[in-house]
Design a protein around this motif. Structure first.
Motif, PDB file in Angstrom:
ATOM      1  N   GLU A 236     -23.689 -13.556 -25.140  1.00 18.38           N
ATOM      2  CA  GLU A 236     -23.434 -14.172 -23.839  1.00 18.38           C
ATOM      3  C   GLU A 236     -23.674 -15.680 -23.896  1.00 18.38           C
ATOM      4  O   GLU A 236     -22.889 -16.469 -23.361  1.00 18.38           O
ATOM      5  CB  GLU A 236     -24.333 -13.524 -22.786  1.00 18.38           C
ATOM      6  CG  GLU A 236     -24.111 -14.037 -21.381  1.00 18.38           C
ATOM      7  CD  GLU A 236     -25.030 -13.370 -20.377  1.00 18.38           C
ATOM      8  OE1 GLU A 236     -25.206 -13.947 -19.288  1.00 18.38           O
ATOM      9  OE2 GLU A 236     -25.564 -12.294 -20.688  1.00 18.38           O
ATOM     10  N   ASP A 245     -19.911 -21.096 -18.001  1.00 15.43           N
ATOM     11  CA  ASP A 245     -19.858 -20.163 -16.872  1.00 15.43           C
ATOM     12  C   ASP A 245     -19.788 -20.891 -15.538  1.00 15.43           C
ATOM     13  O   ASP A 245     -19.994 -20.289 -14.483  1.00 15.43           O
ATOM     14  CB  ASP A 245     -21.047 -19.212 -16.901  1.00 15.43           C
ATOM     15  CG  ASP A 245     -22.378 -19.936 -16.791  1.00 15.43           C
ATOM     16  OD1 ASP A 245     -22.379 -21.186 -16.761  1.00 15.43           O
ATOM     17  OD2 ASP A 245     -23.419 -19.243 -16.738  1.00 15.43           O
ATOM     18  N   HIS A 251     -17.645 -17.309 -16.206  1.00 15.58           N
ATOM     19  CA  HIS A 251     -18.680 -16.445 -15.639  1.00 15.58           C
ATOM     20  C   HIS A 251     -18.303 -14.980 -15.799  1.00 15.58           C
ATOM     21  O   HIS A 251     -19.142 -14.122 -16.078  1.00 15.58           O
ATOM     22  CB  HIS A 251     -18.887 -16.788 -14.163  1.00 15.58           C
ATOM     23  CG  HIS A 251     -20.194 -16.313 -13.611  1.00 15.58           C
ATOM     24  ND1 HIS A 251     -20.390 -15.015 -13.188  1.00 15.58           N
ATOM     25  CD2 HIS A 251     -21.385 -16.944 -13.430  1.00 15.58           C
ATOM     26  CE1 HIS A 251     -21.628 -14.871 -12.740  1.00 15.58           C
ATOM     27  NE2 HIS A 251     -22.258 -16.032 -12.891  1.00 15.58           N
ATOM     28  N   HIS A 255     -20.803 -12.773 -17.783  1.00 16.99           N
ATOM     29  CA  HIS A 255     -21.574 -11.862 -16.920  1.00 16.99           C
ATOM     30  C   HIS A 255     -20.823 -10.584 -16.581  1.00 16.99           C
ATOM     31  O   HIS A 255     -21.456  -9.583 -16.222  1.00 16.99           O
ATOM     32  CB  HIS A 255     -21.974 -12.580 -15.621  1.00 16.99           C
ATOM     33  CG  HIS A 255     -22.868 -13.750 -15.827  1.00 16.99           C
ATOM     34  ND1 HIS A 255     -24.233 -13.640 -15.908  1.00 16.99           N
ATOM     35  CD2 HIS A 255     -22.590 -15.066 -15.999  1.00 16.99           C
ATOM     36  CE1 HIS A 255     -24.772 -14.828 -16.109  1.00 16.99           C
ATOM     37  NE2 HIS A 255     -23.784 -15.723 -16.171  1.00 16.99           N
ATOM     38  N   GLN A 259     -21.720  -8.433 -20.280  1.00 16.17           N
ATOM     39  CA  GLN A 259     -22.765  -7.604 -19.676  1.00 16.17           C
ATOM     40  C   GLN A 259     -22.258  -6.201 -19.374  1.00 16.17           C
ATOM     41  O   GLN A 259     -23.009  -5.226 -19.473  1.00 16.17           O
ATOM     42  CB  GLN A 259     -23.285  -8.263 -18.390  1.00 16.17           C
ATOM     43  CG  GLN A 259     -24.163  -9.472 -18.643  1.00 16.17           C
ATOM     44  CD  GLN A 259     -24.810  -9.988 -17.373  1.00 16.17           C
ATOM     45  OE1 GLN A 259     -24.652  -9.425 -16.288  1.00 16.17           O
ATOM     46  NE2 GLN A 259     -25.551 -11.080 -17.502  1.00 16.17           N
ATOM     47  N   TRP A 446     -19.664  -7.197 -10.459  1.00 15.12           N
ATOM     48  CA  TRP A 446     -19.691  -8.642 -10.714  1.00 15.12           C
ATOM     49  C   TRP A 446     -18.849  -9.382  -9.686  1.00 15.12           C
ATOM     50  O   TRP A 446     -19.281 -10.405  -9.123  1.00 15.12           O
ATOM     51  CB  TRP A 446     -19.170  -8.932 -12.126  1.00 15.12           C
ATOM     52  CG  TRP A 446     -18.920 -10.403 -12.337  1.00 15.12           C
ATOM     53  CD1 TRP A 446     -19.812 -11.352 -12.713  1.00 15.12           C
ATOM     54  CD2 TRP A 446     -17.671 -11.095 -12.137  1.00 15.12           C
ATOM     55  NE1 TRP A 446     -19.221 -12.585 -12.762  1.00 15.12           N
ATOM     56  CE2 TRP A 446     -17.897 -12.461 -12.414  1.00 15.12           C
ATOM     57  CE3 TRP A 446     -16.395 -10.684 -11.759  1.00 15.12           C
ATOM     58  CZ2 TRP A 446     -16.889 -13.424 -12.317  1.00 15.12           C
ATOM     59  CZ3 TRP A 446     -15.389 -11.642 -11.658  1.00 15.12           C
ATOM     60  CH2 TRP A 446     -15.637 -12.985 -11.943  1.00 15.12           C
TER      61      TRP A 446
END
Length: 616
Positions: A236, A245, A251, A255, A259, A446
């Motif tokens: 990341e 991000d 982002h 994320h 993620q 997200w």
């Protein structure tokens, strides 16, 4: 309760696909494993009917296993009987005549040792011969009568007496015992069963072995999970350095995508270790004994002897626990087990419990925190068993519904390479089948927490450090997000519990993963402001106020949160796997609604009871 498919080794110079279906005893009943094998033979949507059927038969239990071979032959399949476990006969000083058996059942018979592959070449030779034979008309098995089944087993018993003989120099007494259909049992298995199946010692050993199983899934996997987690964090950070991000795309990559993938792969060590340990227990012959021991008490609650292992592994993660429930043959008992598994205290709940317990317990009394955490584990187990009993009590039952029959194999030394290969394929199946659903759900979460206020304006940010600015930006973003709007919509339902919309955001975010609740609380309560250093999380919780001026985290509201997380079904990953294992969304939707409702009612009841005693 599934089939595997692979290619025959190139060493045999025969191009062929091999399907391995679950081992069954007959086509008469329709348990889940028998349905899989039946469909592979007769009604498979993807693969055509097999050209040759290999029926593996335990050499030491021909009287039971030849019945299935007879059924396959009667259906018209080209069949080869593969005799295994001939080493068990050797221990009993017995031997089997494969040629004579082949003549009696009118089918090729080959002795193969799966442990070292001896006999495989001869097996492939018989396959080649069978391929040259003319194709027969395949018919499905017809219904039969009880008397016809008994007659077949009687004929099979006579075949066993004819082909299994004592080795030379065995005295007449043993010969007589064998001919009366009472061959000597495996001595090692008898000695071990005196302890492992003892009503008292057996339960003790069962508790110890299951504890080792649980500990291995939880503790051994933890370093590997930490490594994977660190690896995804590193990935990341690298992604952020390449694609910052600060943009929505960057982002999303860091994320959302990374993620989201991490949420899938981080559980891989637990799943792999569970299958490895379960493989050792199954191959050794102990798993059947453990199921026998625990079946009686669990059967009173509508569960099954095989239910306890998934329940134990549910303390690590409900995902591999749900997959482990496949071993329960009765559909209702399997579904009931899967239904209560999310109530077990999984590892994803630990960060939440650790935070809330640290808030409740003074730092100078760690023993009290440990006692409270142990109590939560015990209560979750009790809750699962209690709910299983209640569901079983009120559902419509048939007389003698539970039919727990299990063959007790002889104890044997597990073969590591077979266990590792099988465990790898089962673990990979989890990633392959559940991964996409989990990733999509994580991406949706997200988006809900990122839009529409993805570029918040920070007033007076000139005096802030880069870290403070980042935290403040994330806090403002989530406060103006769609998730925040949803949380404000449900805030009236949260207020009786002493919670405001910010806790609601945490509860919504926890659907991606329960542990996300902690980071969400950190953001929504603005732990960092424009002038101060970031405050410790516990201090921020102690100082947080609701819109009415009351503390956001009082004793009653924190206890209510603990109770809520003990019951609430907040795990997208588990919902996806339950849907896969049950074949529909009915079970996960029922779990989501019923457990969320239970969680809310218990949390609300705790607040009202504590308020009666003047505790807020």
């Amino acid at each position: 309760v599934e089939y595997s498919i692979g290619e025959l080794s190139t060493d045999f110079s025969l191009k062929a696909s091999v399907i391995d279906s679950p081992g069954i005893h007959s086509f008469h009943s329709m348990s889940p494993d028998e349905k899989v094998t039946y469909n592979v033979l007769f009604d498979h949507d993807e693969h055509s009917r097999p050209e040759i059927v290999l029926v593996t038969v335990d050499s030491s239990q021909i009287a039971r296993h030849l019945y299935l071979a007879n059924q396959v032959l009667q259906c018209g399949f080209k069949t080869v009987v593969v005799l295994t476990m001939s080493d068990l006969l050797e221990k009993k000083r017995l031997r089997i005549d494969a040629k004579k058996l082949s003549d009696l059942i009118h089918c090729p018979v080959v002795i193969v040792n799966p442990r070292d592959g001896k006999g495989s070449d001869l097996l492939v030779q018989e396959i080649r011969k069978a391929l040259e034979e003319p194709v027969k008309l395949i018919t499905k098995p017809l219904p039969t009568t009880e008397q016809a089944i008994l007659d077949q087993y009687d004929a099979i018993s006579k075949i066993e007496e004819a082909v299994v003989t004592s080795k030379p120099n065995l005295d007449k007494i043993n010969q007589k015992i064998f001919n009366t259909r009472k061959p000597e049992a495996d001595k090692t298995s008898l000695k071990l069963d005196r302890y492992f199946l003892n009503p008292i010692l057996g339960l003790f050993f069962f508790a110890v072995i299951m504890s080792v199983l649980f500990a291995s899934v939880f503790w051994v996997a933890q370093p590997l999970m930490d490594m994977l987690s660190d690896g995804f964090e590193w990935l990341e950070s690298v992604t952020v350095s390449v694609v910052p991000d600060t943009s929505w795309f960057g982002h999303f990559l860091s994320h959302g995508v990374i993620q989201g993938a991490g949420a899938v792969f981080v559980f891989f060590p637990q799943i792999a270790i569970l299958f490895i340990v379960m493989g050792f227990l199954e191959d050794s012959g102990y798993l059947a004994r453990g199921a026998m021991l625990i079946d009686l008490p669990l059967s009173k609650l509508g569960l099954n002897g095989r239910s306890f292992v998934p329940m134990l592994s549910g303390f690590a993660c409900a995902i591999p626990a749900t997959m482990a429930a496949r071993s329960i043959p009765d559909r209702r008992e399997r579904l009931l087990t899967i239904f209560i598994l999310p109530l077990m205290t999984c590892s994803a709940r630990l960060p939440v419990y650790a935070l809330l317990i640290a808030f409740l317990v003074p730092p100078d009394k760690p023993w009290l925190a440990g006692l409270l955490l142990s109590g939560i584990y015990m209560i979750s187990l009790f809750n699962g068993i209690l709910i299983a009993g209640l569901v079983n009590k009120f559902r419509r039952q048939k007389k003698n519904e539970s039919n727990f029959m299990l063959e007790l194999p002889a104890y044997r030394r597990p073969v590591l390479r077979h266990i590792l290969r099988s465990s790898f394929h089962k673990s990979y199946s989890y990633i392959q089948n559940a991964g996409l659903t989990i990733f999509v759900c994580a991406a949706v979460i997200w988006a809900l927490t990122y839009f529409p206020n993805y570029k918040p304006e920070i007033p007076d940010s000139s005096s802030m450090s880069a870290e403070e600015r980042s935290v403040q930006e994330a806090s403002l973003r989530i406060n103006g997000s769609y998730a925040s709007s949803m949380a404000r919509y449900i805030e009236p339902a949260l207020q009786p519990l002493g919670w405001d919309w910010r806790i609601g955001v945490g509860l919504i975010s926890a659907f991606a993963a329960r542990e996300v609740f902690v980071s969400s609380i950190s953001l929504t309560y603005q732990i960092a402001d424009a002038t101060d250093d970031p405050k410790p999380l516990l201090q921020a919780m102690q100082e947080a106020k609701n819109s009415d001026g009351k503390p956001s985290f009082g004793l009653a509201s924190v206890i209510a949160l603990l109770l809520f997380f003990m019951f609430a079904m907040q795990c997208t990953s588990t919902l996806a796997v339950v849907r896969k294992e049950t074949g529909s969304w009915r079970m996960p939707i029922l779990q989501q609604i019923s457990f969320t409702l239970l969680a809310y009612l218990f949390a609300l009841s705790s607040v009202k009871i504590l308020e009666l005693f003047g505790i807020s």
